[in-house]
Write a protein that holds these residues in place. Structure first.
Motif, mmCIF file in Angstrom:
data_model
loop_
_atom_site.group_PDB
_atom_site.id
_atom_site.type_symbol
_atom_site.label_atom_id
_atom_site.label_comp_id
_atom_site.label_asym_id
_atom_site.label_seq_id
_atom_site.Cartn_x
_atom_site.Cartn_y
_atom_site.Cartn_z
ATOM 1 N N TYR A 45 82.328 -70.687 3.456
ATOM 2 C CA TYR A 45 83.502 -70.892 4.640
ATOM 3 C C TYR A 45 82.776 -69.859 5.778
ATOM 4 C CZ TYR A 45 87.507 -73.446 3.938
ATOM 5 O OH TYR A 45 88.308 -74.723 3.589
ATOM 6 N N TRP A 46 82.163 -68.762 5.518
ATOM 7 C CA TRP A 46 81.612 -67.772 6.627
ATOM 8 C C TRP A 46 80.098 -68.439 6.880
ATOM 9 C CZ3 TRP A 46 85.156 -66.262 9.602
ATOM 10 C CH2 TRP A 46 86.518 -65.794 9.108
ATOM 11 N N GLN A 47 79.266 -69.110 5.837
ATOM 12 C CA GLN A 47 77.952 -69.299 6.272
ATOM 13 C C GLN A 47 77.943 -70.625 6.829
ATOM 14 O OE1 GLN A 47 76.097 -67.033 2.172
ATOM 15 N NE2 GLN A 47 74.681 -68.077 3.891
ATOM 16 N N VAL A 48 78.854 -71.576 6.542
ATOM 17 C CA VAL A 48 78.860 -72.992 6.778
ATOM 18 C C VAL A 48 79.743 -73.320 7.599
ATOM 19 C CG1 VAL A 48 78.455 -75.329 6.158
ATOM 20 C CG2 VAL A 48 77.323 -73.657 4.750
ATOM 21 N N TYR A 49 81.057 -73.651 7.013
ATOM 22 C CA TYR A 49 82.171 -74.169 7.734
ATOM 23 C C TYR A 49 82.868 -73.394 8.965
ATOM 24 C CZ TYR A 49 82.160 -76.102 3.076
ATOM 25 O OH TYR A 49 81.838 -76.909 1.853
ATOM 26 N N ALA A 55 78.255 -73.206 15.061
ATOM 27 C CA ALA A 55 79.167 -74.392 14.609
ATOM 28 C C ALA A 55 80.463 -74.588 15.273
ATOM 29 C CB ALA A 55 79.020 -74.792 13.209
ATOM 30 N N VAL A 56 81.235 -73.462 15.128
ATOM 31 C CA VAL A 56 82.558 -73.418 15.746
ATOM 32 C C VAL A 56 82.442 -73.387 17.331
ATOM 33 C CG1 VAL A 56 84.284 -71.663 16.285
ATOM 34 C CG2 VAL A 56 83.421 -71.725 13.904
ATOM 35 N N ALA A 57 81.615 -72.859 18.083
ATOM 36 C CA ALA A 57 81.334 -72.839 19.297
ATOM 37 C C ALA A 57 80.874 -74.378 19.663
ATOM 38 C CB ALA A 57 80.338 -72.151 19.702
ATOM 39 N N ALA A 58 80.231 -75.072 19.061
ATOM 40 C CA ALA A 58 79.752 -76.574 19.101
ATOM 41 C C ALA A 58 81.083 -77.244 19.131
ATOM 42 C CB ALA A 58 78.658 -77.047 18.307
#
Length: 418
Positions: free
Chosen positions: A221-225, A230-233
Motif C-alpha cells: 500500500y505505501w510503496q505502490v498503491y 502516483a497519488v499526485a498523478a
C-alpha cells in the motif's frame, strides 16, 4: 457450431504459467465484449509513471483470480468440503466478473465523471445485463457475489480479507512493479484453506504464510498503491476530467470519443444507470484509450486550466508532493494558493484544480469484518491477531492516515514548510 474442446482454452499467464479455462460457459463470458474491455484498463492506473513495468491490465488480473479460484475449489473438495459443479461454475464466474465495472484508470472515474456510484455497483449491473443475455445462467453467480447464497464461504472466496482477488493482485502487482516486498505464497495459502462453520479458515500450518500476506499487503500500500507520486498523478487526472466536465456542461466545444462525451456532458448517477441502459452501454465502450486520446488533444485547448494539466500529465511534469502524518499548516497552504492564483491568473475556485490537500489511508486488517481465522488441530479457532506471535491487533487493526499536499513544481513559495 463450436466444439467444447475449443472452449477449454489455455492462457499463458506471466505470473502462473499455463492457466486453464475450466468451463465452457466461463469461456463464453470471457469472450463477451464487456469482459474483453478490461484488456484496455490498466490494473494500477497511472502507477506506471513510477514503476514503468506496471502496464498489466484488469483482464489479466481477473483471469488470474479465476485461476486461483480453481486451485481453491480443488483443495477444498479434497478436504471433504461439498461444492457442487453448479456452485463451482458460479463462484468462478463471480470472481471473474468482480472487477468488470472498473472504469478507465481504475478508480479515477469514480471520483470525476460519474457521481455516487462505485465500480462494485457497476460490476453488478454488468452481471445482471450478462445474465439477461445468457438466459439466467448467472443467477447463482450473482447470488454468491451479493452474499445472498446459503454457503457463506463461497462469497468469502470472492470477497473477503483473504479472497482470490487479493491473493492475485498482491502477487501480480509485485511481479509487474518489481517490488519484491509484495511477493506472497499464494499457493501455500490456498493449500491451507479449509471451511469451518460455513466460514473460510486457514489451517494452523499456514499461519506464517498469512503473516507474510498481511505484511506484504501493508508494504504494498505505501510503496505502490499509495506511492506519493502516483497519488499526485491520479489527483491531476481527476482534475483534468473535472475541468473537462465543467467545460462541456457549460457548452464549451471539447474533443472526446462518443462514450466519453456522454459522461462529460451528463450528470450520471446510480439511478441513471439503473433506469437507462444507454449509460451502461456507453460505459462498456470506455477504457484508458478514451481518456488518453482526449488528453493529447486537450493539451492544446484554449482553456488554460485544461491544457496546463493535460500537457503536464503527458510530459510527466507532475505536481510536487508532500506527505506527512500531521495536518498541514493553514497559513502555508494559503501562501501556496495565493502564489498559484497569482502566477496562473486564476480566481479562487480555479485554484482547487492545482492545489490539492487530501487524506490517504491504509487499513491492513479489520478485525470486525470477515476475520481471518486460524484452525488448530484440536478444532479451536483463533483470529490471526490472537494466533500470531508478531502481528498484534494494535498493529494489524491500526488504520494509518496521512496527509498529502500537491501543487505545481513551477510555483515558488518562500516558505512551503507545511
Amino acid at each position: 457450431m463450436q466444439s467444447s474442446l475449443n472452449k477449454l482454452k489455455i492462457i499463458n499467464d506471466p505470473v502462473y504459467g499455463f492457466v486453464k479455462i475450466p468451463f465452457e460457459f466461463v469461456y463464453d463470458v470471457l469472450q463477451h465484449r464487456y469482459f474483453q474491455r478490461l484488456r484496455g484498463i490498466k490494473q494500477l492506473g497511472l502507477t506506471s509513471l513510477v514503476y514503468p513495468g506496471a502496464m498489466h491490465n484488469r483482464f489479466q488480473h481477473a483471469v488470474g483470480a479465476m485461476h486461483l479460484m480453481s486451485s481453491a475449489i480443488l483443495i477444498l473438495r479434497e478436504k471433504g468440503v461439498i461444492i457442487t459443479e453448479e456452485e463451482s461454475i458460479a463462484v468462478h464466474l463471480a470472481v471473474l466478473l468482480h472487477d468488470i465495472g472498473h472504469g478507465p484508470y481504475s478508480h479515477v472515474l469514480e471520483n470525476s465523471i460519474v457521481q455516487g456510484i462505485s465500480h462494485e455497483e457497476i460490476s453488478l449491473l454488468f452481471m445482471h445485463q450478462l445474465n439477461n443475455q445468457f438466459d439466467g445462467k448467472l443467477d447463482l453467480a450473482i447470488e454468491i457475489f451479493k452474499n445472498n447464497y446459503n454457503k457463506n464461504f463461497l462469497h468469502q472466496l470472492v470477497s473477503s480479507q483473504l479472497d482470490m482477488d487479493r491473493l492475485d493482485y498482491l502477487r501480480r502487482d509485485s511481479f509487474f512493479t518489481g517490488v519484491s516486498e509484495g511477493v506472497i505464497g499464494s499457493d501455500r495459502i490456498i493449500k491451507m484453506l479449509h471451511v469451518s462453520n460455513d466460514n473460510l479458515v486457514v489451517e494452523s500450518k499456514g499461519i506464517y504464510s498469512i503473516e507474510k500476506f498481511l505484511i506484504a499487503r501493508r508494504l504494498m500500500y505505501w510503496q505502490v498503491y499509495l506511492h506519493k507520486t502516483a497519488v499526485a498523478a491520479e489527483r491531476m487526472l481527476v482534475n483534468v476530467l473535472r475541468r473537462a466536465k465543467f467545460l462541456m456542461m457549460n457548452d464549451t466545444p471539447l474533443f472526446a470519443t462518443p462514450a466519453l462525451k456522454y459522461f462529460l456532458g451528463n450528470t450520471i448517477t446510480l439511478d441513471y444507470f439503473q433506469q437507462d441502459n444507454k449509460a451502461l452501454n456507453a460505459f462498456s465502450l470506455l477504457d484508458d484509450s478514451d481518456i488518453m486520446s482526449a488528453i493529447k488533444v486537450w493539451s492544446d485547448h484554449d482553456d488554460f486550466i485544461l491544457s496546463k494539466l493535460a500537457s503536464s500529465l503527458l510530459s510527466r511534469n507532475l505536481h510536487k508532493v508532500i506527505i506527512q502524518n500531521e495536518a498541514f499548516d493553514t497559513k502555508s497552504i494559503s501562501n501556496i494558493r495565493a502564489e498559484v492564483k497569482r502566477k496562473y491568473k486564476l480566481d479562487n475556485s480555479e485554484v482547487d484544480y492545482f492545489v490539492a490537500v487530501d487524506n490517504v489511508e491504509s487499513h491492513t486488517y479489520n478485525v470486525n469484518k470477515d476475520k481471518i481465522e486460524i484452525l488448530f488441530s484440536n478444532g479451536e479457532l483463533k483470529d490471526i491477531s490472537e494466533a500470531s506471535d508478531i502481528l498484534k491487533l494494535s498493529v494489524l487493526g491500526n488504520n494509518i492516515k496521512k496527509k498529502i499536499l500537491c501543487y505545481p513544481k513551477d510555483v515558488f513559495v518562500i516558505n512551503d514548510n507545511v
